[in-house]
Design a protein around this motif. Sequence first.
Motif, PDB file in Angstrom:
ATOM      1  N   UNK A 121       4.446  61.050  41.763  1.00  0.00           N
ATOM      2  CA  UNK A 121       5.404  59.947  41.860  1.00  0.00           C
ATOM      3  C   UNK A 121       4.758  58.705  41.273  1.00  0.00           C
ATOM      4  N   UNK A 122       5.560  57.793  40.828  1.00  0.00           N
ATOM      5  CA  UNK A 122       5.088  56.539  40.255  1.00  0.00           C
ATOM      6  C   UNK A 122       5.885  56.213  39.013  1.00  0.00           C
ATOM      7  N   UNK A 123       5.314  55.406  38.148  1.00  0.00           N
ATOM      8  CA  UNK A 123       5.937  55.089  36.858  1.00  0.00           C
ATOM      9  C   UNK A 123       5.436  56.117  35.852  1.00  0.00           C
ATOM     10  N   UNK A 124       6.003  57.322  35.932  1.00  0.00           N
ATOM     11  CA  UNK A 124       5.472  58.469  35.209  1.00  0.00           C
ATOM     12  C   UNK A 124       5.707  58.383  33.711  1.00  0.00           C
ATOM     13  N   UNK A 125       4.691  58.843  32.985  1.00  0.00           N
ATOM     14  CA  UNK A 125       4.753  58.944  31.529  1.00  0.00           C
ATOM     15  C   UNK A 125       4.109  60.264  31.158  1.00  0.00           C
ATOM     16  N   UNK A 126       4.611  60.921  30.145  1.00  0.00           N
ATOM     17  CA  UNK A 126       4.023  62.194  29.730  1.00  0.00           C
ATOM     18  C   UNK A 126       4.727  63.366  30.391  1.00  0.00           C
ATOM     19  N   UNK A 127       4.002  64.461  30.552  1.00  0.00           N
ATOM     20  CA  UNK A 127       4.542  65.702  31.098  1.00  0.00           C
ATOM     21  C   UNK A 127       4.157  65.795  32.572  1.00  0.00           C
ATOM     22  N   UNK A 128       5.064  65.389  33.468  1.00  0.00           N
ATOM     23  CA  UNK A 128       4.755  65.314  34.904  1.00  0.00           C
ATOM     24  C   UNK A 128       5.845  65.965  35.754  1.00  0.00           C
ATOM     25  N   UNK A 129       6.205  67.219  35.517  1.00  0.00           N
ATOM     26  CA  UNK A 129       7.253  67.861  36.324  1.00  0.00           C
ATOM     27  C   UNK A 129       6.718  68.313  37.686  1.00  0.00           C
ATOM     28  N   UNK A 130       7.630  68.639  38.586  1.00  0.00           N
ATOM     29  CA  UNK A 130       7.243  69.243  39.853  1.00  0.00           C
ATOM     30  C   UNK A 130       6.669  70.628  39.575  1.00  0.00           C
ATOM     31  N   UNK A 131       5.614  70.983  40.277  1.00  0.00           N
ATOM     32  CA  UNK A 131       5.029  72.320  40.169  1.00  0.00           C
ATOM     33  C   UNK A 131       5.271  73.060  41.475  1.00  0.00           C
ATOM     34  N   UNK A 132       5.643  74.343  41.394  1.00  0.00           N
ATOM     35  CA  UNK A 132       5.797  75.155  42.596  1.00  0.00           C
ATOM     36  C   UNK A 132       7.215  75.555  42.878  1.00  0.00           C
ATOM     37  N   UNK A 133       7.486  75.837  44.154  1.00  0.00           N
ATOM     38  CA  UNK A 133       8.798  76.308  44.568  1.00  0.00           C
ATOM     39  C   UNK A 133       9.256  75.546  45.801  1.00  0.00           C
ATOM     40  N   UNK A 134      10.556  75.334  45.887  1.00  0.00           N
ATOM     41  CA  UNK A 134      11.119  74.880  47.153  1.00  0.00           C
ATOM     42  C   UNK A 134      11.844  76.080  47.749  1.00  0.00           C
TER      43      UNK A 134
END
Length: 161
Positions: A121-134
């Motif tokens: 979380x934050x002011x994301x830049x680049x490749x920052x997707x969620x990893x894993x499973x819900x």
Amino acid sequence: MAFSRALVALLLALAATAVSAAGGQYEPASCDGHKVTVQNLCDHDLRLNIEPLANSKLLFSNGYLLPRGTHREFPVCAWTGRVKLYGADMVEFHLGHEGGGWYQLTPGPTKSTIPVSCTPHGKLQGHCPTAGCNRSKCFEHSVPGGNCHGVSEMKIVYCST
């Protein structure tokens, strides 16, 4: 009353040591709100283990009990390590001083029965997707390339199946 320079220097050093010791396992709050958050959305309590790397301090003691339906925030300036839970994939991540990050989920020796996700979380830049499973959907399983910037929080969420 006049103090010698040596005495003043000694008193300042002792005060700095006391402030550092009082902080215990946490880093100072002057790190722009950087933190690690662990959330328990399971229908039971979780006993978490931690493995700090690269001279990171402990976020919590091994065997930390996170009650169901709760979350806990751990303020840090930077942190590298692994969060482990029996029955879930191991979460390994790095949160840098200047907001750089990488993270991955590694399958444990037993089949994962507790879905886990890691989200920056934050002011994301680049490749920052969620990893894993819900509960119902799986996402990118790792982002180890270091192309994730602007991170102020790493959030780890454990769910019931």
